[in-house]
Design an enzyme around this catalytic site. Structure first.
Site, PDB file in Angstrom:
ATOM      1  N   SER A   7       8.153   3.535 -16.861  1.00  0.00           N
ATOM      2  CA  SER A   7       7.538   2.235 -16.635  1.00  0.00           C
ATOM      3  C   SER A   7       7.347   1.518 -17.962  1.00  0.00           C
ATOM      4  CB  SER A   7       6.199   2.387 -15.904  1.00  0.00           C
ATOM      5  OG  SER A   7       5.292   3.103 -16.710  1.00  0.00           O
ATOM      6  N   ILE A  42      -2.156  -1.117 -17.731  1.00  0.00           N
ATOM      7  CA  ILE A  42      -1.437  -1.499 -16.516  1.00  0.00           C
ATOM      8  C   ILE A  42       0.065  -1.512 -16.810  1.00  0.00           C
ATOM      9  CG2 ILE A  42      -1.162  -3.267 -14.729  1.00  0.00           C
ATOM     10  CD1 ILE A  42      -3.981  -1.959 -14.807  1.00  0.00           C
ATOM     11  N   HIS A  43       0.844  -0.942 -15.887  1.00  0.00           N
ATOM     12  CA  HIS A  43       2.289  -0.860 -16.114  1.00  0.00           C
ATOM     13  C   HIS A  43       3.069  -1.238 -14.867  1.00  0.00           C
ATOM     14  CE1 HIS A  43       2.764   3.067 -13.995  1.00  0.00           C
ATOM     15  NE2 HIS A  43       1.469   3.119 -14.258  1.00  0.00           N
ATOM     16  N   ARG A  44       4.349  -1.557 -15.106  1.00  0.00           N
ATOM     17  CA  ARG A  44       5.295  -1.891 -14.033  1.00  0.00           C
ATOM     18  C   ARG A  44       6.327  -0.767 -13.989  1.00  0.00           C
ATOM     19  NH1 ARG A  44       7.182  -6.842 -15.620  1.00  0.00           N
ATOM     20  NH2 ARG A  44       5.488  -7.774 -14.429  1.00  0.00           N
ATOM     21  N   GLY A  83       0.948   4.765  -9.414  1.00  0.00           N
ATOM     22  CA  GLY A  83       1.190   4.594 -10.847  1.00  0.00           C
ATOM     23  C   GLY A  83      -0.043   4.979 -11.648  1.00  0.00           C
TER      24      GLY A  83
END
Length: 122
Positions: A7, A42-44, A83
């Site tokens: 990510s 926070i990650h994608r 996640g």
């Protein structure tokens, strides 16, 4: 080693970086509840192949690799579904909490949006 999860960090909660001084981080995928997001990196998600990881796997943050020393009972599922995991930089051989991944090495000085987060496994 195969990438089982990868990510990109996209946001840093207002209080998240303070955890680095205490040798842990909390990561959460996009859409984290607001009351949690301020404490999270926070990650994608880029890769989530459902592969497993365990002690002996490698966690990568930015350019630095960390040997995984212990994985809590629900950490794999939480990472795949939300996640979300807590990473402790203490080299512990037994997980402190079910959602914790322990790694060997000191916490990074900082984590910035755009940096990668990857879990590599055999």
């Amino acid at each position: 080693m195969k990438t089982v999860y990868a990510s990109t960090f996209v946001a840093i909660g207002a209080c998240a970086s303070e955890s680095l001084q205490d040798n842990f981080i909390i990561i959460f995928g996009e859409g984290a509840p607001d009351d949690l997001a301020e404490y999270c990196f926070i990650h994608r998600t880029d890769v989530n192949d459902g592969g497993t990881f365990a002690a002996g796997s490698t966690l990568v943050i930015g350019e630095k690799s960390y040997p995984v020393t212990a994985v809590g009972d629900v950490a794999r599922e939480n990472l795949r579904e939300l996640g979300h995991i807590t990473v402790r930089f203490d080299g512990a051989a037994q997980p402190e909490f079910p959602g914790t991944v322990h790694v060997d090495g000191s916490a990074p000085a900082s984590i910035k949006p755009g940096q990668k987060f990857c879990m590599l496994s055999e």
